[in-house]
Write a protein that holds these residues in place. Sequence first.
Motif, PDB file in Angstrom:
ATOM      1  N   GLY A 173       0.803  -1.223   0.000  1.00 60.45           N
ATOM      2  CA  GLY A 173       0.000   0.000   0.000  1.00 60.45           C
ATOM      3  C   GLY A 173       0.828   1.261   0.000  1.00 60.45           C
ATOM      4  O   GLY A 173       0.295   2.357   0.207  1.00 60.45           O
ATOM      5  N   LEU A 175       2.024   3.587  -2.049  1.00 65.06           N
ATOM      6  CA  LEU A 175       1.928   4.103  -3.410  1.00 65.06           C
ATOM      7  C   LEU A 175       2.963   5.176  -3.680  1.00 65.06           C
ATOM      8  O   LEU A 175       3.399   5.364  -4.826  1.00 65.06           O
ATOM      9  CB  LEU A 175       0.527   4.659  -3.660  1.00 65.06           C
ATOM     10  CG  LEU A 175      -0.627   3.663  -3.521  1.00 65.06           C
ATOM     11  CD1 LEU A 175      -1.937   4.325  -3.893  1.00 65.06           C
ATOM     12  CD2 LEU A 175      -0.395   2.436  -4.378  1.00 65.06           C
ATOM     13  N   LEU A 218      -2.005  -4.961  -6.430  1.00 65.92           N
ATOM     14  CA  LEU A 218      -2.498  -4.189  -5.286  1.00 65.92           C
ATOM     15  C   LEU A 218      -3.948  -4.545  -5.027  1.00 65.92           C
ATOM     16  O   LEU A 218      -4.634  -5.084  -5.894  1.00 65.92           O
ATOM     17  CB  LEU A 218      -2.323  -2.693  -5.488  1.00 65.92           C
ATOM     18  CG  LEU A 218      -3.221  -1.930  -6.478  1.00 65.92           C
ATOM     19  CD1 LEU A 218      -2.938  -0.433  -6.385  1.00 65.92           C
ATOM     20  CD2 LEU A 218      -3.058  -2.388  -7.898  1.00 65.92           C
ATOM     21  N   GLY A 220      -7.448  -3.224  -2.432  1.00 63.89           N
ATOM     22  CA  GLY A 220      -7.979  -2.323  -1.426  1.00 63.89           C
ATOM     23  C   GLY A 220      -8.826  -1.224  -2.032  1.00 63.89           C
ATOM     24  O   GLY A 220      -9.336  -1.342  -3.153  1.00 63.89           O
ATOM     25  N   PHE A 222      -8.907   2.993  -2.803  1.00 64.80           N
ATOM     26  CA  PHE A 222      -7.918   4.022  -3.089  1.00 64.80           C
ATOM     27  C   PHE A 222      -8.578   5.316  -3.546  1.00 64.80           C
ATOM     28  O   PHE A 222      -9.653   5.304  -4.155  1.00 64.80           O
ATOM     29  CB  PHE A 222      -6.976   3.553  -4.199  1.00 64.80           C
ATOM     30  CG  PHE A 222      -6.223   2.304  -3.887  1.00 64.80           C
ATOM     31  CD1 PHE A 222      -4.940   2.353  -3.390  1.00 64.80           C
ATOM     32  CD2 PHE A 222      -6.812   1.056  -4.093  1.00 64.80           C
ATOM     33  CE1 PHE A 222      -4.242   1.186  -3.100  1.00 64.80           C
ATOM     34  CE2 PHE A 222      -6.129  -0.112  -3.807  1.00 64.80           C
ATOM     35  CZ  PHE A 222      -4.831  -0.038  -3.305  1.00 64.80           C
ATOM     36  N   SER A 239     -12.187   0.782  -5.880  1.00 64.53           N
ATOM     37  CA  SER A 239     -12.004  -0.488  -5.188  1.00 64.53           C
ATOM     38  C   SER A 239     -11.454  -1.490  -6.189  1.00 64.53           C
ATOM     39  O   SER A 239     -11.990  -1.637  -7.290  1.00 64.53           O
ATOM     40  CB  SER A 239     -13.341  -0.987  -4.626  1.00 64.53           C
ATOM     41  OG  SER A 239     -13.212  -2.307  -4.126  1.00 64.53           O
ATOM     42  N   PHE A 274      -3.548   5.468  -9.306  1.00 67.04           N
ATOM     43  CA  PHE A 274      -3.715   5.195  -7.876  1.00 67.04           C
ATOM     44  C   PHE A 274      -2.791   6.120  -7.083  1.00 67.04           C
ATOM     45  O   PHE A 274      -1.567   5.946  -7.094  1.00 67.04           O
ATOM     46  CB  PHE A 274      -3.402   3.735  -7.578  1.00 67.04           C
ATOM     47  CG  PHE A 274      -4.390   2.779  -8.179  1.00 67.04           C
ATOM     48  CD1 PHE A 274      -5.442   2.280  -7.418  1.00 67.04           C
ATOM     49  CD2 PHE A 274      -4.286   2.395  -9.510  1.00 67.04           C
ATOM     50  CE1 PHE A 274      -6.371   1.413  -7.967  1.00 67.04           C
ATOM     51  CE2 PHE A 274      -5.215   1.529 -10.070  1.00 67.04           C
ATOM     52  CZ  PHE A 274      -6.263   1.040  -9.295  1.00 67.04           C
ATOM     53  N   HIS A 276      -3.456   7.302  -3.581  1.00 67.33           N
ATOM     54  CA  HIS A 276      -3.420   7.186  -2.115  1.00 67.33           C
ATOM     55  C   HIS A 276      -4.296   6.020  -1.678  1.00 67.33           C
ATOM     56  O   HIS A 276      -5.438   5.885  -2.129  1.00 67.33           O
ATOM     57  CB  HIS A 276      -3.925   8.483  -1.470  1.00 67.33           C
ATOM     58  CG  HIS A 276      -3.980   8.424   0.027  1.00 67.33           C
ATOM     59  ND1 HIS A 276      -2.840   8.404   0.807  1.00 67.33           N
ATOM     60  CD2 HIS A 276      -5.031   8.380   0.888  1.00 67.33           C
ATOM     61  CE1 HIS A 276      -3.196   8.351   2.087  1.00 67.33           C
ATOM     62  NE2 HIS A 276      -4.506   8.329   2.159  1.00 67.33           N
ATOM     63  N   LYS A 277      -3.753   5.162  -0.798  1.00 65.83           N
ATOM     64  CA  LYS A 277      -4.551   4.052  -0.297  1.00 65.83           C
ATOM     65  C   LYS A 277      -5.365   4.502   0.906  1.00 65.83           C
ATOM     66  O   LYS A 277      -4.829   5.068   1.864  1.00 65.83           O
ATOM     67  CB  LYS A 277      -3.665   2.867   0.091  1.00 65.83           C
ATOM     68  CG  LYS A 277      -4.484   1.638   0.503  1.00 65.83           C
ATOM     69  CD  LYS A 277      -3.655   0.378   0.604  1.00 65.83           C
ATOM     70  CE  LYS A 277      -4.541  -0.835   0.913  1.00 65.83           C
ATOM     71  NZ  LYS A 277      -3.795  -2.096   0.938  1.00 65.83           N
ATOM     72  N   ARG A 279      -7.781   2.197   2.503  1.00 64.14           N
ATOM     73  CA  ARG A 279      -7.940   1.066   3.425  1.00 64.14           C
ATOM     74  C   ARG A 279      -7.794  -0.243   2.662  1.00 64.14           C
ATOM     75  O   ARG A 279      -7.790  -0.265   1.424  1.00 64.14           O
ATOM     76  CB  ARG A 279      -9.311   1.101   4.111  1.00 64.14           C
ATOM     77  CG  ARG A 279     -10.500   0.976   3.146  1.00 64.14           C
ATOM     78  CD  ARG A 279     -11.818   0.953   3.890  1.00 64.14           C
ATOM     79  NE  ARG A 279     -12.959   0.905   2.994  1.00 64.14           N
ATOM     80  CZ  ARG A 279     -13.496  -0.197   2.499  1.00 64.14           C
ATOM     81  NH1 ARG A 279     -12.981  -1.374   2.803  1.00 64.14           N
ATOM     82  NH2 ARG A 279     -14.555  -0.150   1.706  1.00 64.14           N
ATOM     83  N   ASP A 280      -7.707  -1.351   3.425  1.00 66.05           N
ATOM     84  CA  ASP A 280      -7.712  -2.686   2.839  1.00 66.05           C
ATOM     85  C   ASP A 280      -9.139  -3.122   2.528  1.00 66.05           C
ATOM     86  O   ASP A 280     -10.112  -2.532   3.026  1.00 66.05           O
ATOM     87  CB  ASP A 280      -7.094  -3.697   3.814  1.00 66.05           C
ATOM     88  CG  ASP A 280      -5.608  -3.483   4.021  1.00 66.05           C
ATOM     89  OD1 ASP A 280      -4.943  -3.002   3.083  1.00 66.05           O
ATOM     90  OD2 ASP A 280      -5.122  -3.782   5.126  1.00 66.05           O
ATOM     91  N   ASP A 297     -15.732   6.128   2.576  1.00 72.80           N
ATOM     92  CA  ASP A 297     -14.629   6.133   1.614  1.00 72.80           C
ATOM     93  C   ASP A 297     -14.706   7.354   0.687  1.00 72.80           C
ATOM     94  O   ASP A 297     -13.683   7.988   0.384  1.00 72.80           O
ATOM     95  CB  ASP A 297     -14.658   4.864   0.766  1.00 72.80           C
ATOM     96  CG  ASP A 297     -14.373   3.611   1.576  1.00 72.80           C
ATOM     97  OD1 ASP A 297     -13.733   3.720   2.637  1.00 72.80           O
ATOM     98  OD2 ASP A 297     -14.808   2.521   1.139  1.00 72.80           O
TER      99      ASP A 297
END
Length: 322
Positions: A173, A175, A218, A220, A222, A239, A274, A276-277, A279-280, A297
């Motif tokens: 994660g 990035l 990857l 999660g 984002f 997602s 992508f 910024h992450k 969450r998972d 989100d």
Amino acid sequence: MQISVSVPEQSTTPTALTIGNFDGLHLGHRAMLDKLIAVARAHHLPACVLTFEPHPREFFTPDQAPARLTGMREKLALLQAAGVDHTFVLRFGRQLAAQTPQEFIDRVLVQGFGVQHLIIGDDFCFGRKRAGNLATLQAAGAAQGFTVDAMHTVEVDGIRVSSSAVREALFAGNLELAARLLGRTYNVAGRVIHGDKIGRKLGFPTANIQFRRKRIPLDGVFAVTVEGLQERPLQGAASIGVRPTLGYGLKPVLEVHLLDFSAEIYRQHVSVNFVHKLRDQKKYDSVDALKEQIARDVDDTRRYFAGLTRIAANATPEDKSA
């Protein structure tokens, strides 16, 4: 850029050539391509790339092969943008895998490409059982009249730039690190297709992006930007994964909810960056709980981009020029 799917039986013009999978086209690859193009221009030769499909590791150990960073279409676009004149996509199969290093040198490099200048990574191996290496090529070049130059390791923040390092950063994660290794924001490109409309039913319509890779590097939720729909990139929440709340055993999907956007975009080809992450992936007990999380989100995505806007607005002239 010209694209060919086979090597000529007999070269009609000498070439400057590099060989590799170029997955992700990271800063190490870019350094190699810059060197290739400089040599090619200096000697008035076409700058050529030889790459393989599928990746040799996908051929030998398909269940253990790493997730691809780029699809073939994305790879070719990046090679063209780098200034390559001609890319050869050679099918990797049993016949090629069975060639001895000397057969590959004679049939492919000398006869097929008429190679005059070859640039490879210093860890490059080739031929049956990976028996050929840099020393093999240097000896062949001295005997048959072509030069061989090795591209040494490129480092960023003390980290060796490689496709594996980029994958590790993406899986973690991180990035920001992945972007530094790539020299650009990581992206996935594909066509917008019809999905199951679940996002629309939950009040957050999504663009379902088709991509053909079996594995993804990857997973999660984002904050992303999307190019290809308007002159400026659009902001959104994406997602990517198997949607654990909606069912296990599904193939990975990429869905993007675009902020403040409602136009019809089916069949458009887009690129999802992508940045910024958030969450998972997580399995929720109910669809209502999932809907509440999606709302959070989207709010988090808005706050993230608002924060970037404030940082840009407060930047000094020196910061902006840098």
